[in-house]
Design a protein around this motif. Structure first.
Motif, PDB file in Angstrom:
ATOM      1  N   LEU A 191       1.052   8.194   9.907  1.00 33.49           N
ATOM      2  CA  LEU A 191       2.482   8.467   9.758  1.00 33.49           C
ATOM      3  C   LEU A 191       2.749   9.307   8.515  1.00 33.49           C
ATOM      4  O   LEU A 191       3.547  10.247   8.541  1.00 33.49           O
ATOM      5  CB  LEU A 191       3.254   7.153   9.680  1.00 33.49           C
ATOM      6  CG  LEU A 191       4.779   7.235   9.523  1.00 33.49           C
ATOM      7  CD1 LEU A 191       5.401   8.005  10.676  1.00 33.49           C
ATOM      8  CD2 LEU A 191       5.377   5.841   9.427  1.00 33.49           C
ATOM      9  N   CYS A 192       2.077   8.988   7.437  1.00 35.45           N
ATOM     10  CA  CYS A 192       2.207   9.755   6.200  1.00 35.45           C
ATOM     11  C   CYS A 192       1.766  11.194   6.407  1.00 35.45           C
ATOM     12  O   CYS A 192       2.458  12.144   6.008  1.00 35.45           O
ATOM     13  CB  CYS A 192       1.387   9.088   5.106  1.00 35.45           C
ATOM     14  SG  CYS A 192       1.218  10.057   3.587  1.00 35.45           S
ATOM     15  N   VAL A 196       6.233  10.015   2.063  1.00 32.97           N
ATOM     16  CA  VAL A 196       5.620   8.940   1.288  1.00 32.97           C
ATOM     17  C   VAL A 196       5.877   7.641   2.050  1.00 32.97           C
ATOM     18  O   VAL A 196       7.027   7.320   2.372  1.00 32.97           O
ATOM     19  CB  VAL A 196       6.230   8.851  -0.125  1.00 32.97           C
ATOM     20  CG1 VAL A 196       5.679   7.638  -0.867  1.00 32.97           C
ATOM     21  CG2 VAL A 196       5.954  10.135  -0.900  1.00 32.97           C
ATOM     22  N   VAL A 197       4.819   6.917   2.353  1.00 39.20           N
ATOM     23  CA  VAL A 197       4.941   5.681   3.133  1.00 39.20           C
ATOM     24  C   VAL A 197       4.554   4.490   2.273  1.00 39.20           C
ATOM     25  O   VAL A 197       3.474   4.485   1.661  1.00 39.20           O
ATOM     26  CB  VAL A 197       4.059   5.721   4.400  1.00 39.20           C
ATOM     27  CG1 VAL A 197       4.152   4.404   5.168  1.00 39.20           C
ATOM     28  CG2 VAL A 197       4.464   6.888   5.294  1.00 39.20           C
ATOM     29  N   LEU A 198       5.423   3.492   2.229  1.00 37.57           N
ATOM     30  CA  LEU A 198       5.115   2.244   1.549  1.00 37.57           C
ATOM     31  C   LEU A 198       4.937   1.174   2.608  1.00 37.57           C
ATOM     32  O   LEU A 198       5.877   0.830   3.332  1.00 37.57           O
ATOM     33  CB  LEU A 198       6.236   1.833   0.593  1.00 37.57           C
ATOM     34  CG  LEU A 198       5.953   0.533  -0.173  1.00 37.57           C
ATOM     35  CD1 LEU A 198       5.011   0.803  -1.345  1.00 37.57           C
ATOM     36  CD2 LEU A 198       7.241  -0.111  -0.650  1.00 37.57           C
ATOM     37  N   LYS A 205       0.856  -1.186   0.000  1.00 37.64           N
ATOM     38  CA  LYS A 205       0.000   0.000   0.000  1.00 37.64           C
ATOM     39  C   LYS A 205       0.892   1.236   0.000  1.00 37.64           C
ATOM     40  O   LYS A 205       1.828   1.325   0.804  1.00 37.64           O
ATOM     41  CB  LYS A 205      -0.905   0.034   1.240  1.00 37.64           C
ATOM     42  CG  LYS A 205      -2.196  -0.758   1.097  1.00 37.64           C
ATOM     43  CD  LYS A 205      -3.062  -0.571   2.340  1.00 37.64           C
ATOM     44  CE  LYS A 205      -4.397  -1.295   2.210  1.00 37.64           C
ATOM     45  NZ  LYS A 205      -5.291  -0.680   1.242  1.00 37.64           N
ATOM     46  N   LEU A 206       0.600   2.165  -0.892  1.00 30.74           N
ATOM     47  CA  LEU A 206       1.374   3.397  -0.994  1.00 30.74           C
ATOM     48  C   LEU A 206       0.547   4.547  -0.434  1.00 30.74           C
ATOM     49  O   LEU A 206      -0.603   4.755  -0.838  1.00 30.74           O
ATOM     50  CB  LEU A 206       1.738   3.679  -2.448  1.00 30.74           C
ATOM     51  CG  LEU A 206       2.643   4.884  -2.691  1.00 30.74           C
ATOM     52  CD1 LEU A 206       4.059   4.601  -2.192  1.00 30.74           C
ATOM     53  CD2 LEU A 206       2.655   5.251  -4.173  1.00 30.74           C
ATOM     54  N   TYR A 207       1.138   5.298   0.498  1.00 32.24           N
ATOM     55  CA  TYR A 207       0.474   6.449   1.119  1.00 32.24           C
ATOM     56  C   TYR A 207       1.245   7.713   0.725  1.00 32.24           C
ATOM     57  O   TYR A 207       2.451   7.822   0.971  1.00 32.24           O
ATOM     58  CB  TYR A 207       0.467   6.306   2.649  1.00 32.24           C
ATOM     59  CG  TYR A 207      -0.291   5.095   3.146  1.00 32.24           C
ATOM     60  CD1 TYR A 207      -1.596   5.205   3.610  1.00 32.24           C
ATOM     61  CD2 TYR A 207       0.299   3.834   3.155  1.00 32.24           C
ATOM     62  CE1 TYR A 207      -2.301   4.097   4.070  1.00 32.24           C
ATOM     63  CE2 TYR A 207      -0.389   2.718   3.603  1.00 32.24           C
ATOM     64  CZ  TYR A 207      -1.692   2.856   4.063  1.00 32.24           C
ATOM     65  OH  TYR A 207      -2.383   1.746   4.509  1.00 32.24           O
ATOM     66  N   GLN A 208       0.545   8.656   0.130  1.00 33.66           N
ATOM     67  CA  GLN A 208       1.172   9.897  -0.322  1.00 33.66           C
ATOM     68  C   GLN A 208       0.355  11.102   0.146  1.00 33.66           C
ATOM     69  O   GLN A 208      -0.886  11.099   0.023  1.00 33.66           O
ATOM     70  CB  GLN A 208       1.266   9.929  -1.858  1.00 33.66           C
ATOM     71  CG  GLN A 208       2.158   8.850  -2.447  1.00 33.66           C
ATOM     72  CD  GLN A 208       2.060   8.784  -3.957  1.00 33.66           C
ATOM     73  OE1 GLN A 208       1.026   8.393  -4.502  1.00 33.66           O
ATOM     74  NE2 GLN A 208       3.137   9.164  -4.640  1.00 33.66           N
TER      75      GLN A 208
END
Length: 407
Positions: free
Chosen positions: A138-139, A145-147, A100-103
């Motif tokens: 956190l993002c 950018v959190v992966l 999951k990518l968080y931007q």
């Protein structure tokens, strides 16, 4: 037919009531809730819920309906997922591995810090979905950018599958940083519990790679760092403290390493290792490396029992051959990036990370250490749970974000 249905419903109700009463009684008889933990009633409720899931999982596993790990994760994932309007979440696959990518939704004129997050749960709990709230938060608060990395879990997959899957996803992401607006000079690996173990090992392995961007830092939250010595102070002091009791830790570890849990007594007495093996690792694992302040809460050094040859052949040899972060040679550990370590006073695994902290410092690796005096294993997962949130979880997130922003 109606009569049979009524009988089945009645039997189900009796079984459910019986299991509920068993869980409450078991918790009251075995759980140790230290006075230093804030909101002890919340912890009791959380522990009873976990015990309920575990007990139903055992019943369903015995009936060959569903494995215990699958059932527990299914129940854990029933928690509703709340989307944040300030964060864009994208489900991807790196090869066969889900991530999951968080931007952050706001644009940035410069590349952002990248955080690769590995979830915990001992291969029993934990998933991309159950860690969504943590990664999203956190993002948002760090502007990074959190992966979030997924990996195959129990019952089909065991050690070292989480490390293999996570390493593959990490390499894929490091090769694509520009596509996601990440600064190659500011990539951080982060994980809690087993995820922290994975993060530390990947940091060590990536030091050998010259074709990838260097990792800027590692953040390890109450991680398991070794699998050979089980007589550390925290293993005795916190053996009955939720959410990671000795019984649950033994189940997770034995399933993860594919060893017979019947050897638990021998392992916790040190009878699975010959004297020469212990002497080899003693410099890293000796309780003498633990500061005295952590031995004042009911700890007495225990002599190791004589070698059990059968335990060594079935368990000891396998554990010696397994690669845990604390068991890696000095020349590798000395090259890892600076670390932010978070320990909790009432955590069964507390001393693993204290040993790794000393090892890093002795080898000249910069370490930022935060100790939560009222913390327990898994407390970060209560973040954003409103009424059921523990203050400690917010403090852990705050120190992580502060560390990241200071890089």
């Amino acid at each position: 037919m109606l009569f049979l249905l009524l009988i089945l419903l009645g039997a189900g109700g009796v079984l459910s009531t019986g299991i509920g009463l068993y869980v409450i009684c078991y918790h009251l008889l075995t759980a140790d809730i230290p006075a230093g933990i804030s909101h002890p009633l919340k912890l009791r409720i959380f522990h009873c819920v976990l015990l309920l899931f575990m007990t139903w999982g055992k019943v369903l596993e015995a009936l060959k309906i569903c494995s215990l790990p699958r059932f527990v994760r299914f129940m854990h994932d029933l928690m509703p997922v709340k989307q944040d309007p300030d964060v864009v979440v994208t489900d991807l696959r790196f090869g066969s591995n889900p991530v999951k990518l968080y931007q952050p939704k706001t644009s940035s004129l410069t590349p952002r810090t990248g955080i690769i997050f590995y979830h915990g749960g001992g291969m029993v709990l934990g998933s991309l979905k159950s860690y969504h709230r943590i990664c999203c938060h956190l993002c948002k608060v760090s502007g990074s950018v959190v992966l979030s990395v997924g990996y195959r879990q129990l019952p089909e997959h065991r050690f070292p599958v989480p490390e293999i899957d996570s390493f593959a996803s990490t390499v894929h992401f490091l090769r694509s940083l520009k596509d996601y607006g990440v600064d190659p000079a500011r990539v951080v690996l982060c994980g809690d519990s087993l995820g922290g173990t994975v993060a530390a090992r990947i940091c060590q392995k990536l030091e050998e790679r010259q074709d990838l961007p260097k990792i800027r830092a590692q953040i390890l939250i109450y991680a398991k760092m070794q699998g050979l010595y089980f007589q550390l102070p925290s293993y005795e002091q916190n053996k009955n403290v939720p959410m990671l009791t000795r019984r649950f830790a033994t189940y997770c570890f034995s399933q993860y390493m594919d060893i017979n849990p019947a050897w638990e007594h021998v392992i916790f007495k040190g009878g699975h290792l010959p004297t020469e093996s212990w002497e080899k690792y003693r410099k890293w694992l000796d309780p003498e490396n633990i500061p005295q302040r952590f031995k004042q809460r009911g700890y007495r050094p225990v002599s190791r029992m004589p070698l059990n040859e059968s335990a060594y052949l079935e368990v000891g040899l396998r554990l010696e051959r397994a690669t845990f972060p604390l068991m890696v040679e000095d020349e590798v550990v000395a090259r890892v990036p600076e670390a932010c370590l978070v320990t909790c006073e009432y955590d069964f695994l507390r001393d693993d990370l204290l040993l790794y902290k000393k090892r890093l410092e002795d080898l000249g690796v910069p370490v930022t250490w935060h100790h939560m005096e009222d913390g327990f294993h898994g407390v970060l997962n209560t973040l954003t749970l409103r009424f059921f949130q523990f203050p400690c979880s917010a403090r852990i997130m705050n120190v992580i974000v502060h560390f990241i922003k200071g890089l």
